[in-house]
Write an enzyme that holds these catalytic residues in place. Structure first.
Site, PDB file in Angstrom:
ATOM      1  CG  HIS A 211      73.655  21.252  23.946  1.00 10.05           C
ATOM      2  ND1 HIS A 211      72.590  20.778  24.456  1.00 10.05           N
ATOM      3  CD2 HIS A 211      73.361  21.573  22.559  1.00 10.05           C
ATOM      4  CE1 HIS A 211      71.488  20.862  23.618  1.00 10.05           C
ATOM      5  NE2 HIS A 211      72.112  21.328  22.487  1.00 10.05           N
TER       6      HIS A 211
ATOM      7  CB  VAL B  92      75.907  12.655  24.623  1.00  9.92           C
ATOM      8  CG1 VAL B  92      76.054  12.340  26.045  1.00  9.92           C
ATOM      9  CG2 VAL B  92      77.359  13.080  24.402  1.00  9.92           C
TER      10      VAL B  92
ATOM     11  CG  LEU C 286      71.702  12.949  26.428  1.00  8.10           C
ATOM     12  CD1 LEU C 286      72.884  13.604  27.033  1.00  8.10           C
ATOM     13  CD2 LEU C 286      70.515  12.631  27.098  1.00  8.10           C
ATOM     14  CB  SER C 287      66.777  15.289  21.651  1.00  9.50           C
ATOM     15  OG  SER C 287      66.172  16.237  21.282  1.00  9.50           O
TER      16      SER C 287
ATOM     17  NE  ARG D 219      61.883  19.737  18.233  1.00  8.73           N
ATOM     18  CZ  ARG D 219      62.930  20.285  17.454  1.00  8.73           C
ATOM     19  NH1 ARG D 219      63.873  19.554  17.152  1.00  8.73           N
ATOM     20  NH2 ARG D 219      62.556  21.323  16.604  1.00  8.73           N
TER      21      ARG D 219
HETATM   22  P1  AMP Z   1      70.528  21.881  19.178  1.00  4.07           P
HETATM   23  O1  AMP Z   1      70.600  22.785  20.495  1.00  4.07           O
HETATM   24  O2  AMP Z   1      69.581  20.588  19.214  1.00  4.07           O
HETATM   25  O3  AMP Z   1      70.394  22.587  17.654  1.00  4.07           O
HETATM   26  O4  AMP Z   1      71.983  21.086  18.932  1.00  4.07           O
HETATM   27  C1  AMP Z   1      72.908  21.808  18.788  1.00  4.07           C
HETATM   28  C2  AMP Z   1      74.160  21.025  18.562  1.00  4.07           C
HETATM   29  O5  AMP Z   1      74.221  20.099  19.603  1.00  4.07           O
HETATM   30  C3  AMP Z   1      73.976  20.524  17.341  1.00  4.07           C
HETATM   31  O6  AMP Z   1      75.440  20.309  16.701  1.00  4.07           O
HETATM   32  C4  AMP Z   1      73.636  18.946  17.938  1.00  4.07           C
HETATM   33  O7  AMP Z   1      73.913  17.947  16.822  1.00  4.07           O
HETATM   34  C5  AMP Z   1      74.410  18.772  18.836  1.00  4.07           C
HETATM   35  N1  AMP Z   1      73.593  17.742  19.761  1.00  4.07           N
HETATM   36  C6  AMP Z   1      72.588  17.628  19.999  1.00  4.07           C
HETATM   37  N2  AMP Z   1      72.190  16.488  20.669  1.00  4.07           N
HETATM   38  C7  AMP Z   1      73.401  15.858  20.828  1.00  4.07           C
HETATM   39  C8  AMP Z   1      73.622  14.562  21.548  1.00  4.07           C
HETATM   40  N3  AMP Z   1      72.815  13.836  22.121  1.00  4.07           N
HETATM   41  N4  AMP Z   1      74.874  14.449  21.434  1.00  4.07           N
HETATM   42  C9  AMP Z   1      76.021  15.349  20.578  1.00  4.07           C
HETATM   43  N5  AMP Z   1      75.646  16.294  20.093  1.00  4.07           N
HETATM   44  C10 AMP Z   1      74.421  16.898  20.290  1.00  4.07           C
END
Ligand code: AMP
Length: 288
Positions: free
Chosen positions: A37, A183, A191-192, A194
């Site tokens: 993020h 990333v 990275l997630s 979850r």
């Molecule tokens: P989320 O909070 O999972 O809904 O993700 C919010 C935004 O961050 C989305 O545009 C995702 O694609 C991006 N995002 C989530 N994980 C990553 C990552 N590991 N690297 C780059 N962007 C990410």
């Protein structure tokens, strides 16, 4: 850094920025923020410059979760998110509640949705019907509330960003969509938020997604001919499921522009996969 929880306040700020020609960059998230993020925030800052404002929205959007999915248990940590945003130089964190985004009172229940009809077919939609209707709707709402000139999304959610780009074009939102690369941890795991669900043992096994992407890439790049997707699929499924906690939901090879499946895989194709590691469903994708 300002925290805004009301749609009306956010819209007032956005109108004021637009009136003063202040460039606005938006990074929409569901919170529980990590370095992925932060990379979106950096890209937004690069685009809007010092004079511009960077907004991070944090909203766990119920409309994009299916009835049997993890909406209630989705990880939330607002104090941590505020600190990360503040350290990353974010100007405004927009954290609306459900009553702000999908009000049921005093008016009737929310009933207008945005549906992209082509790119939303297949891939994630097979496992998560209705997911992209929820995503497109909330992104359209955020664009109308924050009125950004640029919005940054991660390549980690490849189908999502394709749909957001199409919706932006089709509905004439005056927003430039920027894609930030995925990333990863040192071992390759994307990275997630979850990843928080994973036990130490599952975390070790979760590297299988990245290894599968690399194995597909290696196979395609060392082959003189295209390779049947069915053959690659079964090899990768086997590779992944040698880990006891891992179960493949899907592995697909597709054209990165149309998202159409490819029966014969060659360089330039993209692989996307979803894998359950224990109870946690992880997704990843990459160029082959
Ligand atoms: P989320 O909070 O999972 O809904 O993700 C919010 C935004 O961050 C989305 O545009 C995702 O694609 C991006 N995002 C989530 N994980 C990553 C990552 N590991 N690297 C780059 N962007 C990410």
């Amino acid at each position: 850094m300002r925290i805004v929880t009301s749609v009306a306040t956010m819209q007032r700020l956005a109108m004021e920025w637009n009136r003063r020609r202040v460039p606005v960059g938006l990074a929409p998230t569901m919170g529980c923020l990590h370095s992925g993020h932060v990379s979106l925030v950096r890209k937004a800052r690069e685009r809007v410059g010092k004079r511009g404002v960077v907004v991070v929205s944090i909203y766990v959007n119920p409309a994009q979760f299916g009835p049997s999915e993890d909406l209630a248990s989705y990880p939330r940590d607002l104090p941590h998110d505020k600190k990360l945003c503040s350290d990353a130089g974010v100007d405004v964190v927009f954290v609306p509640g459900d009553q702000q985004m999908y009000p049921e009172q005093p008016a009737a229940k929310f009933s207008t949705y945005v549906v992209e009809e082509k790119l939303s077919r297949g891939l994630e939609s097979n496992s998560r019907p209705g997911h992209f209707r929820g995503v497109a709707t909330v992104v359209a709402k955020l664009f109308n509330i924050v009125r950004p000139g640029v919005a940054v999304f991660g390549a980690k959610d490849f189908q999502q960003v394709a749909i957001v780009k199409r919706m932006t074009r089709d509905l004439n939102f005056p927003v430039k969509i920027i894609v930030a690369p995925t990333v990863r941890e040192a071992d390759g795991l994307a990275l997630s938020s979850r990843n928080k669900y994973l036990s130490a043992d599952e975390r070790a096994q979760a590297v299988a997604l990245w290894q599968a992407i690399q194995q597909a890439r290696q196979a395609v790049r060392t082959s003189t001919q295209s390779i049947p997707a069915s053959r690659l699929n079964s090899e990768l499924k086997w590779l992944i499921e040698t880990r006891p906690a891992a179960r493949v939901d899907y592995i697909e090879f597709f054209d990165p522009d149309t998202l159409q499946p490819m029966a014969k895989v060659r360089r330039g194709a993209r692989i996307a996969l979803a894998v359950f590691v224990g109870k946690t469903r992880l997704i990843d994708n990459g160029k082959v």
